[in-house]
Motif scaffolding. Structure first.
Motif, PDB file in Angstrom:
ATOM      1  N   MET A 221       0.824  -1.185   0.000  1.00  0.00           N
ATOM      2  CA  MET A 221       0.000   0.000   0.000  1.00  0.00           C
ATOM      3  C   MET A 221       0.877   1.261   0.000  1.00  0.00           C
ATOM      4  N   VAL A 222       1.976   1.219   0.689  1.00  0.00           N
ATOM      5  CA  VAL A 222       2.829   2.393   0.851  1.00  0.00           C
ATOM      6  C   VAL A 222       3.768   2.595  -0.337  1.00  0.00           C
ATOM      7  N   GLU A 223       4.334   1.514  -0.810  1.00  0.00           N
ATOM      8  CA  GLU A 223       5.392   1.614  -1.819  1.00  0.00           C
ATOM      9  C   GLU A 223       5.006   2.397  -3.076  1.00  0.00           C
ATOM     10  N   PRO A 224       3.807   2.238  -3.636  1.00  0.00           N
ATOM     11  CA  PRO A 224       3.463   3.015  -4.833  1.00  0.00           C
ATOM     12  C   PRO A 224       3.400   4.524  -4.593  1.00  0.00           C
ATOM     13  N   VAL A 225       3.232   4.931  -3.356  1.00  0.00           N
ATOM     14  CA  VAL A 225       3.115   6.351  -3.026  1.00  0.00           C
ATOM     15  C   VAL A 225       4.491   7.006  -2.877  1.00  0.00           C
ATOM     16  N   LEU A 226       5.490   6.217  -2.521  1.00  0.00           N
ATOM     17  CA  LEU A 226       6.827   6.771  -2.297  1.00  0.00           C
ATOM     18  C   LEU A 226       7.515   7.099  -3.608  1.00  0.00           C
ATOM     19  N   PRO A 227       8.184   8.256  -3.685  1.00  0.00           N
ATOM     20  CA  PRO A 227       8.918   8.599  -4.905  1.00  0.00           C
ATOM     21  C   PRO A 227      10.046   7.596  -5.138  1.00  0.00           C
ATOM     22  N   SER A 228      10.282   7.274  -6.400  1.00  0.00           N
ATOM     23  CA  SER A 228      11.345   6.322  -6.711  1.00  0.00           C
ATOM     24  C   SER A 228      12.706   6.987  -6.568  1.00  0.00           C
ATOM     25  N   PHE A 229      13.712   6.158  -6.377  1.00  0.00           N
ATOM     26  CA  PHE A 229      15.085   6.648  -6.244  1.00  0.00           C
ATOM     27  C   PHE A 229      15.567   7.173  -7.586  1.00  0.00           C
ATOM     28  N   ARG A 230      16.184   8.324  -7.562  1.00  0.00           N
ATOM     29  CA  ARG A 230      16.776   8.887  -8.776  1.00  0.00           C
ATOM     30  C   ARG A 230      18.261   9.102  -8.533  1.00  0.00           C
ATOM     31  N   SER A 231      19.069   8.527  -9.399  1.00  0.00           N
ATOM     32  CA  SER A 231      20.501   8.745  -9.241  1.00  0.00           C
ATOM     33  C   SER A 231      20.838  10.176  -9.655  1.00  0.00           C
ATOM     34  N   ARG A 232      21.924  10.656  -9.127  1.00  0.00           N
ATOM     35  CA  ARG A 232      22.329  12.024  -9.437  1.00  0.00           C
ATOM     36  C   ARG A 232      22.824  12.093 -10.872  1.00  0.00           C
TER      37      ARG A 232
END
Length: 104
Positions: free
Chosen positions: A1-12
């Motif tokens: 339930m939580v994971e789809p709401v969290l922003p994905s990791f973006r590399s620099r």
């Protein structure tokens, strides 16, 4: 339930930095600190997340309104399962004039 709401990791874009950390581990660490009252610096290492990373993520999630979206997802999911009883909901609002323009 939580994971789809969290922003994905973006590399620099310039490269470098550290490898992405499991979002679930970070969320669990943040939830632990928020619910236990533990200071960030005393976050147990067993979470696999440094206190600095956990604090940086909660700041980023707050800025991107993750908590508001998560609240909506939880309400929608609970309601879809028939877990909400709206007959017992109470709405309340209060307002008061600030004395001295809000200055103490």
């Amino acid at each position: 339930m939580v994971e789809p709401v969290l922003p994905s990791f973006r590399s620099r874009p310039q490269g470098g930095g550290t490898a992405p950390i499991d979002q679930r581990a970070v969320f669990t660490a943040v939830a632990y600190v928020l619910t236990s009252g533990c200071a960030w610096r005393y976050l147990p290492p067993s979470f696999g997340v440094s206190p600095a990373t956990a604090h940086r993520r909660i700041s980023a999630w707050t800025a991107s309104r993750v908590w508001r979206r998560l609240h909506r997802v939880v309400l929608d999911e609970t309601g879809a399962r028939g877990g909400l009883d709206w007959s017992s909901v109470i709405a309340d609002a209060a307002s008061a004039r600030a004395k001295k323009k809000g200055v103490r």
